[in-house]
Scaffold this active site. Structure first.
Site, PDB file in Angstrom:
ATOM      1  N   GLY A  51      -0.039   3.089   7.148  1.00  0.00           N
ATOM      2  CA  GLY A  51      -0.087   1.648   7.025  1.00  0.00           C
ATOM      3  C   GLY A  51      -0.199   0.944   5.836  1.00  0.00           C
ATOM      4  O   GLY A  51      -0.096  -0.239   5.586  1.00  0.00           O
ATOM      5  N   CYS A  52      -0.396   1.713   4.706  1.00  0.00           N
ATOM      6  CA  CYS A  52      -0.569   1.125   3.388  1.00  0.00           C
ATOM      7  C   CYS A  52       0.951   1.544   2.691  1.00  0.00           C
ATOM      8  O   CYS A  52       1.676   2.261   3.140  1.00  0.00           O
ATOM      9  CB  CYS A  52      -1.391   2.136   2.451  1.00  0.00           C
ATOM     10  SG  CYS A  52      -2.980   1.897   2.976  1.00  0.00           S
ATOM     11  N   GLN A  53       1.593   0.656   2.056  1.00  0.00           N
ATOM     12  CA  GLN A  53       2.809   0.723   1.249  1.00  0.00           C
ATOM     13  C   GLN A  53       2.589   1.668   0.246  1.00  0.00           C
ATOM     14  O   GLN A  53       3.443   2.749   0.380  1.00  0.00           O
ATOM     15  CB  GLN A  53       2.920  -0.497   0.631  1.00  0.00           C
ATOM     16  CG  GLN A  53       4.671  -0.370   0.231  1.00  0.00           C
ATOM     17  CD  GLN A  53       4.803  -1.979  -0.494  1.00  0.00           C
ATOM     18  OE1 GLN A  53       3.995  -2.685  -0.750  1.00  0.00           O
ATOM     19  NE2 GLN A  53       6.209  -2.156  -0.596  1.00  0.00           N
TER      20      GLN A  53
END
Length: 139
Positions: A51-53
């Site tokens: 969910g983190c870039q």
């Protein structure tokens, strides 16, 4: 040991010294550099926060009924963000972590100064840490 809320209040006070968000980002980056490095063996896909870039790894260990978090990221601002979460939540009981209300994020204005992808990443980091808190309550 300070309570979760005492640590949050300290962070709010630290950030209040800066008026400009560029200065706050600099503080966040410097804070991230002070984060103890996660052991390379824990930089696994299982410990990666999705969910983190950018790539973020989070490892949790239970010692004497307290949870300790270790984290790292390949992005400097994200590393500062996860560093703040580690500072606030590490060293507390799983129950305290699971039930904590992380109000410092709103108070320092962090969420509204993050890109949507970083904000999603922040939510994913908090969710993962609270999930560890819930999971370790059974131990």
């Amino acid at each position: 040991m300070q309570s979760i809320n005492d640590i949050q209040d300290e962070i709010i006070e630290d950030f209040s010294m800066y008026d400009d968000w560029n200065d706050k980002y600099e503080y966040l980056i410097e804070f991230g550099k002070s984060l103890p490095l996660i052991d390379e063996q824990y930089k696994t896909e299982e410990n990666r926060i999705h969910g983190c870039q950018s790539r973020v790894w989070l490892h949790a260990e239970l010692k004497e009924y307290k949870l300790y978090f270790f984290a790292d990221s390949d992005a400097i601002i994200t590393k500062g963000i996860v560093g703040l979460l580690v500072k606030v939540l590490s060293g507390h009981t799983p129950k305290e972590i699971a039930e904590s209300e992380l109000y410092f994020i709103e108070k320092i204005g962090l969420k509204e100064h993050l890109s949507p992808t970083r904000a999603n990443g922040l939510v994913s980091m908090i969710k993962k840490m609270k999930t560890y808190g819930i999971a370790f309550q059974a131990h």
